[in-house]
Design a protein around this motif. Structure first.
Motif, PDB file in Angstrom:
ATOM      1  N   GLY A   3       0.831  -1.199   0.000  1.00 33.63           N
ATOM      2  CA  GLY A   3       0.000   0.000   0.000  1.00 33.63           C
ATOM      3  C   GLY A   3       0.857   1.238   0.000  1.00 33.63           C
ATOM      4  N   PHE A   4       1.611   1.453  -1.045  1.00 27.66           N
ATOM      5  CA  PHE A   4       2.539   2.556  -1.100  1.00 27.66           C
ATOM      6  C   PHE A   4       1.981   3.702  -1.936  1.00 27.66           C
ATOM      7  CE2 PHE A   4       6.041   0.588   0.930  1.00 27.66           C
ATOM      8  CZ  PHE A   4       5.959  -0.750   0.622  1.00 27.66           C
ATOM      9  N   ALA A   5       2.295   4.912  -1.523  1.00 26.32           N
ATOM     10  CA  ALA A   5       2.012   6.069  -2.372  1.00 26.32           C
ATOM     11  C   ALA A   5       3.157   6.214  -3.342  1.00 26.32           C
ATOM     12  CB  ALA A   5       1.894   7.324  -1.500  1.00 26.32           C
ATOM     13  N   THR A   6       2.862   6.606  -4.556  1.00 26.41           N
ATOM     14  CA  THR A   6       3.919   6.768  -5.541  1.00 26.41           C
ATOM     15  C   THR A   6       4.039   8.224  -5.936  1.00 26.41           C
ATOM     16  OG1 THR A   6       2.393   6.329  -7.323  1.00 26.41           O
ATOM     17  CG2 THR A   6       3.573   4.454  -6.443  1.00 26.41           C
ATOM     18  N   ALA A   7       5.197   8.586  -6.373  1.00 24.63           N
ATOM     19  CA  ALA A   7       5.477   9.989  -6.656  1.00 24.63           C
ATOM     20  C   ALA A   7       5.366  10.290  -8.133  1.00 24.63           C
ATOM     21  CB  ALA A   7       6.887  10.342  -6.160  1.00 24.63           C
ATOM     22  N   CYS A   8       4.584  11.334  -8.439  1.00 22.63           N
ATOM     23  CA  CYS A   8       4.556  11.914  -9.784  1.00 22.63           C
ATOM     24  C   CYS A   8       4.184  10.939 -10.871  1.00 22.63           C
ATOM     25  CB  CYS A   8       5.914  12.533 -10.106  1.00 22.63           C
ATOM     26  SG  CYS A   8       6.432  13.771  -8.895  1.00 22.63           S
ATOM     27  N   GLY A   9       3.444   9.871 -10.541  1.00 23.05           N
ATOM     28  CA  GLY A   9       2.923   8.999 -11.593  1.00 23.05           C
ATOM     29  C   GLY A   9       3.903   8.020 -12.149  1.00 23.05           C
ATOM     30  N   ASP A  42      -4.117  -5.977  -2.454  1.00 25.16           N
ATOM     31  CA  ASP A  42      -4.231  -4.936  -1.440  1.00 25.16           C
ATOM     32  C   ASP A  42      -3.600  -3.611  -1.836  1.00 25.16           C
ATOM     33  OD1 ASP A  42      -5.653  -6.479   0.328  1.00 25.16           O
ATOM     34  OD2 ASP A  42      -3.900  -7.192   1.421  1.00 25.16           O
ATOM     35  N   THR A  43      -2.904  -3.550  -2.946  1.00 28.24           N
ATOM     36  CA  THR A  43      -2.298  -2.284  -3.351  1.00 28.24           C
ATOM     37  C   THR A  43      -3.157  -1.601  -4.394  1.00 28.24           C
ATOM     38  OG1 THR A  43      -0.393  -1.227  -4.400  1.00 28.24           O
ATOM     39  CG2 THR A  43      -0.837  -3.499  -5.012  1.00 28.24           C
ATOM     40  N   PRO A  44      -3.437  -0.320  -4.217  1.00 27.63           N
ATOM     41  CA  PRO A  44      -4.258   0.407  -5.189  1.00 27.63           C
ATOM     42  C   PRO A  44      -3.564   0.609  -6.529  1.00 27.63           C
ATOM     43  CG  PRO A  44      -3.394   1.897  -3.513  1.00 27.63           C
ATOM     44  CD  PRO A  44      -3.080   0.515  -3.048  1.00 27.63           C
ATOM     45  N   LYS A  45      -2.254   0.382  -6.589  1.00 27.53           N
ATOM     46  CA  LYS A  45      -1.526   0.582  -7.848  1.00 27.53           C
ATOM     47  C   LYS A  45      -1.645  -0.599  -8.789  1.00 27.53           C
ATOM     48  CE  LYS A  45       0.642   3.650  -8.779  1.00 27.53           C
ATOM     49  NZ  LYS A  45       0.272   4.924  -9.468  1.00 27.53           N
ATOM     50  N   VAL A  46      -2.209  -1.721  -8.333  1.00 24.68           N
ATOM     51  CA  VAL A  46      -2.456  -2.862  -9.217  1.00 24.68           C
ATOM     52  C   VAL A  46      -3.764  -2.623  -9.952  1.00 24.68           C
ATOM     53  CG1 VAL A  46      -3.036  -5.320  -9.295  1.00 24.68           C
ATOM     54  CG2 VAL A  46      -1.118  -4.531  -7.917  1.00 24.68           C
ATOM     55  N   VAL A  47      -3.724  -2.724 -11.266  1.00 20.13           N
ATOM     56  CA  VAL A  47      -4.891  -2.459 -12.094  1.00 20.13           C
ATOM     57  C   VAL A  47      -5.829  -3.662 -12.071  1.00 20.13           C
ATOM     58  CG1 VAL A  47      -5.701  -1.959 -14.435  1.00 20.13           C
ATOM     59  CG2 VAL A  47      -3.595  -0.884 -13.572  1.00 20.13           C
ATOM     60  N   ASP A  48      -7.090  -3.416 -11.787  1.00 15.76           N
ATOM     61  CA  ASP A  48      -8.108  -4.462 -11.826  1.00 15.76           C
ATOM     62  C   ASP A  48      -8.431  -4.769 -13.287  1.00 15.76           C
ATOM     63  OD1 ASP A  48     -10.263  -6.157 -11.580  1.00 15.76           O
ATOM     64  OD2 ASP A  48     -11.428  -4.837 -10.274  1.00 15.76           O
ATOM     65  N   LEU A  49      -8.183  -6.005 -13.704  1.00 16.71           N
ATOM     66  CA  LEU A  49      -8.361  -6.394 -15.104  1.00 16.71           C
ATOM     67  C   LEU A  49      -9.713  -7.057 -15.356  1.00 16.71           C
ATOM     68  CD1 LEU A  49      -4.792  -7.870 -15.768  1.00 16.71           C
ATOM     69  CD2 LEU A  49      -5.603  -5.525 -16.128  1.00 16.71           C
ATOM     70  N   SER A  50     -10.639  -6.923 -14.413  1.00 16.59           N
ATOM     71  CA  SER A  50     -11.930  -7.599 -14.530  1.00 16.59           C
ATOM     72  C   SER A  50     -12.668  -7.223 -15.806  1.00 16.59           C
ATOM     73  CB  SER A  50     -12.809  -7.276 -13.318  1.00 16.59           C
ATOM     74  OG  SER A  50     -12.207  -7.733 -12.125  1.00 16.59           O
ATOM     75  N   SER A  51     -12.707  -5.938 -16.117  1.00 15.27           N
ATOM     76  CA  SER A  51     -13.443  -5.509 -17.311  1.00 15.27           C
ATOM     77  C   SER A  51     -12.778  -6.020 -18.580  1.00 15.27           C
ATOM     78  CB  SER A  51     -13.566  -3.982 -17.355  1.00 15.27           C
ATOM     79  OG  SER A  51     -12.276  -3.375 -17.376  1.00 15.27           O
ATOM     80  N   MET A  52     -11.448  -6.102 -18.582  1.00 18.17           N
ATOM     81  CA  MET A  52     -10.734  -6.588 -19.760  1.00 18.17           C
ATOM     82  C   MET A  52     -11.051  -8.060 -20.009  1.00 18.17           C
ATOM     83  SD  MET A  52      -6.618  -6.680 -20.561  1.00 18.17           S
ATOM     84  CE  MET A  52      -6.213  -8.162 -19.661  1.00 18.17           C
ATOM     85  N   VAL A  53     -11.001  -8.880 -18.971  1.00 22.32           N
ATOM     86  CA  VAL A  53     -11.194 -10.317 -19.189  1.00 22.32           C
ATOM     87  C   VAL A  53     -12.657 -10.657 -19.472  1.00 22.32           C
ATOM     88  CG1 VAL A  53      -9.196 -10.847 -17.753  1.00 22.32           C
ATOM     89  CG2 VAL A  53     -11.471 -10.915 -16.731  1.00 22.32           C
ATOM     90  N   LYS A  54     -13.577  -9.774 -19.075  1.00 22.88           N
ATOM     91  CA  LYS A  54     -14.987 -10.020 -19.350  1.00 22.88           C
ATOM     92  C   LYS A  54     -15.356  -9.737 -20.804  1.00 22.88           C
ATOM     93  CE  LYS A  54     -16.648  -9.202 -14.632  1.00 22.88           C
ATOM     94  NZ  LYS A  54     -17.419  -8.289 -13.740  1.00 22.88           N
ATOM     95  N   ASP A  55     -14.507  -9.021 -21.498  1.00 27.26           N
ATOM     96  CA  ASP A  55     -14.752  -8.753 -22.916  1.00 27.26           C
ATOM     97  C   ASP A  55     -14.694 -10.081 -23.671  1.00 27.26           C
ATOM     98  OD1 ASP A  55     -14.435  -8.155 -25.692  1.00 27.26           O
ATOM     99  OD2 ASP A  55     -13.675  -6.169 -25.176  1.00 27.26           O
ATOM    100  N   PRO A  56     -15.745 -10.438 -24.415  1.00 26.09           N
ATOM    101  CA  PRO A  56     -15.760 -11.732 -25.115  1.00 26.09           C
ATOM    102  C   PRO A  56     -14.555 -11.951 -26.023  1.00 26.09           C
ATOM    103  CG  PRO A  56     -17.937 -10.718 -25.165  1.00 26.09           C
ATOM    104  CD  PRO A  56     -17.005  -9.691 -24.610  1.00 26.09           C
ATOM    105  N   SER A  57     -13.989 -10.867 -26.552  1.00 27.98           N
ATOM    106  CA  SER A  57     -12.846 -11.014 -27.458  1.00 27.98           C
ATOM    107  C   SER A  57     -11.593 -11.480 -26.727  1.00 27.98           C
ATOM    108  CB  SER A  57     -12.558  -9.687 -28.170  1.00 27.98           C
ATOM    109  OG  SER A  57     -12.123  -8.692 -27.249  1.00 27.98           O
ATOM    110  N   PHE A  58     -11.557 -11.337 -25.395  1.00 30.79           N
ATOM    111  CA  PHE A  58     -10.373 -11.745 -24.648  1.00 30.79           C
ATOM    112  C   PHE A  58     -10.302 -13.261 -24.488  1.00 30.79           C
ATOM    113  CE2 PHE A  58      -7.860 -12.547 -20.826  1.00 30.79           C
ATOM    114  CZ  PHE A  58      -6.715 -11.819 -21.113  1.00 30.79           C
ATOM    115  N   GLY A  59     -11.453 -13.906 -24.380  1.00 27.09           N
ATOM    116  CA  GLY A  59     -11.458 -15.368 -24.255  1.00 27.09           C
ATOM    117  C   GLY A  59     -11.075 -15.878 -22.884  1.00 27.09           C
ATOM    118  N   TRP A  60     -11.544 -15.223 -21.821  1.00 25.07           N
ATOM    119  CA  TRP A  60     -11.180 -15.602 -20.455  1.00 25.07           C
ATOM    120  C   TRP A  60     -11.548 -17.043 -20.137  1.00 25.07           C
ATOM    121  CZ3 TRP A  60      -7.763 -14.495 -17.126  1.00 25.07           C
ATOM    122  CH2 TRP A  60      -7.930 -14.555 -15.753  1.00 25.07           C
ATOM    123  N   ASP A  61     -12.664 -17.510 -20.654  1.00 26.50           N
ATOM    124  CA  ASP A  61     -13.094 -18.882 -20.379  1.00 26.50           C
ATOM    125  C   ASP A  61     -12.173 -19.922 -21.014  1.00 26.50           C
ATOM    126  OD1 ASP A  61     -15.197 -17.974 -18.903  1.00 26.50           O
ATOM    127  OD2 ASP A  61     -16.692 -18.227 -20.489  1.00 26.50           O
TER     128      ASP A  61
END
Length: 426
Positions: free
Chosen positions: A16-22, A105-124
């Motif tokens: 859970g770290f804050a990062t500097a300047c992006g 637990d870190t906010p800097k990790v991108v949630d990929l839920s929307s990406m994998v739900k796209d049918p073109s991704f083929g998550w299944d």
């Protein structure tokens, strides 16, 4: 060669770290830059560099910059942790699946839920256990980079010399014990099998399938208390104690580095191992076979140790570019070049239908058996923050029993009591 990368746990605080300047500059001559820490060297690293070069040529607005990040993937979490603290994390990093709960637990990790739900991704199309290991409380923290499972590898030469029939897919654990006793020859320094007694996840993950095969669980259904001190679990650990202490048919590897070399050299007859061993087996010209793990009551569940490509947030443009790159990288055609080229199983089921997989299976004995064994990987280890600590308690318990220092009931009950304390802390 890619060794099994999912079995080493790092017990670290949440990121859970804050990062500097992006973070790092995302500008590369007007193009969006994607810094990719892959942790691979030699042939595997070159394969990933070639893939990045190909992507860059076909996507002129993006520059994927592949970097090793660290030559020891065991240290990748700590390396990323330091980069997050310094404000310059990579955009994509290779992370062990056992770190999923920490990463969630870190906010800097991108949630990929929307990406994998796209049918073109083929998550299944990805293996179920790999998808489960990448998901924490509904948040998808990565997409699979490597998948594997545990099967039973056996040395045909030693079986023939001892006059023991080869293992079959229907073997029970009693069959396994009987064969191990017959294969053991103290005068020649030959053991029937081995077990890693390092007290870490390399010890523990070999035990969980035996619990699952009997309908047992690691935790109770509410996830608040341990369930691994059950009679079924005690029975399983008692079997290993009897083999190690009474039969003396088990080589106890106390540093985790000797069991496979001993198998290659004809000193161990059977190993619980995975597809990562196939390349070394080919290099050592071992005549071997592969079957699923022995089972209880016809249940031959195994365990999978998938690892993930994880995206870190360095701004919306870079995060989107990283996701687009991973969607391309994990397509079957690219998966065939990366996974099969590094001697691993395909991360997607569709990859196994490609000509490249047929060539791979012809090259490596046991590839088809390990691929079929993915169907026996029905569940994953708990994706909770306390799992690394719980695993350490279970690992110590297993070590004590196999070294003859405690009974299975004593050791597992003690570990469960400690696990309950860990779980009570949340």
């Amino acid at each position: 060669m890619i060794r099994k990368l999912a079995i080493v746990l790092a017990i670290v605080p949440a990121l859970g770290f804050a990062t500097a300047c992006g973070g790092q500059s995302g500008d590369d001559g007007g193009k969006v830059k994607v810094v990719w820490w892959h942790g691979q060297t030699e042939a595997e690293g070159q394969t990933l560099k070639d893939l990045a070069d190909e992507y860059n040529k076909s996507h002129p607005g993006v520059v994927v910059d592949p970097e090793v990040g660290t030559t020891n993937v065991d240290e990748m979490l700590q390396k990323v942790q330091a980069a997050l603290a310094g404000g310059e994390p990579p955009d994509v990093a290779y992370m062990y699946g056992s770190w999923s709960s920490t990463l969630a637990d870190t906010p800097k990790v991108v949630d990929l839920s929307s990406m994998v739900k796209d049918p073109s991704f083929g998550w299944d199309d990805f293996w179920p256990a790999a998808r489960e290991a990448a998901t924490v409380d509904g948040k998808v923290i990565g997409v699979p980079s490597v998948v594997d499972n545990l099967g039973l590898i056996y040395n045909k030469k030693l079986f023939d010399a001892a006059g023991v029939p080869y293992p079959t897919k229907d073997w029970t654990w009693d069959d396994f014990r009987t064969a191990a006793k017959k294969l053991t020859d103290p005068g020649k320094g030959v053991f029937g099998t081995s077990y890693v007694v390092t007290g870490d996840e390399d010890t523990v993950w070999r035990f969980w399938p035996m619990v699952w095969q009997q309908g047992g669980s690691i935790l109770n259904s509410d996830g608040k208390t341990a369930a691994f001190a059950s009679p079924q679990a005690v029975q399983s650990l008692d079997l290993w104690r009897a083999m190690a202490v009474d039969d003396k048919s088990v080589y106890l590897d106390q540093n985790g580095e000797k069991f496979l070399p001993l198998f290659y050299s004809g000193k161990v007859g059977m190993e619980m191992a995975g597809p990562w061993a196939m390349r070394d087996l080919a290099d050592h010209d071992v005549d071997y076979g592969v079957v699923p793990l022995p089972g209880y009551g016809g249940n031959h569940q195994t365990i999978s140790g998938p690892d993930n490509w994880v995206v870190f947030d360095n701004g919306s443009k870079r995060a989107q570019a990283a996701k687009d790159f991973l969607a391309w990288l994990t397509k079957p055609e690219q998966d065939a070049r990366w996974s099969l080229g590094s001697g691993n199983l395909p991360i997607r089921q569709a990859t196994s239908k490609l000509p490249a997989y047929k060539k791979f299976a012809e090259q490596f004995t046991g590839a088809d058996a390990f691929l079929a064994n993915q169907d026996n990987a029905m569940q994953a280890r708990p994706s909770i923050a306390g799992y690394p600590d719980i695993s350490a308690k279970v690992g110590d318990a297993i070590d004590q029993v196999l070294l003859g220092q405690a009974t299975a009931q004593q050791a597992l009950s003690g570990a469960a009591a400690e696990a309950d304390k860990i779980l009570a802390k949340g």
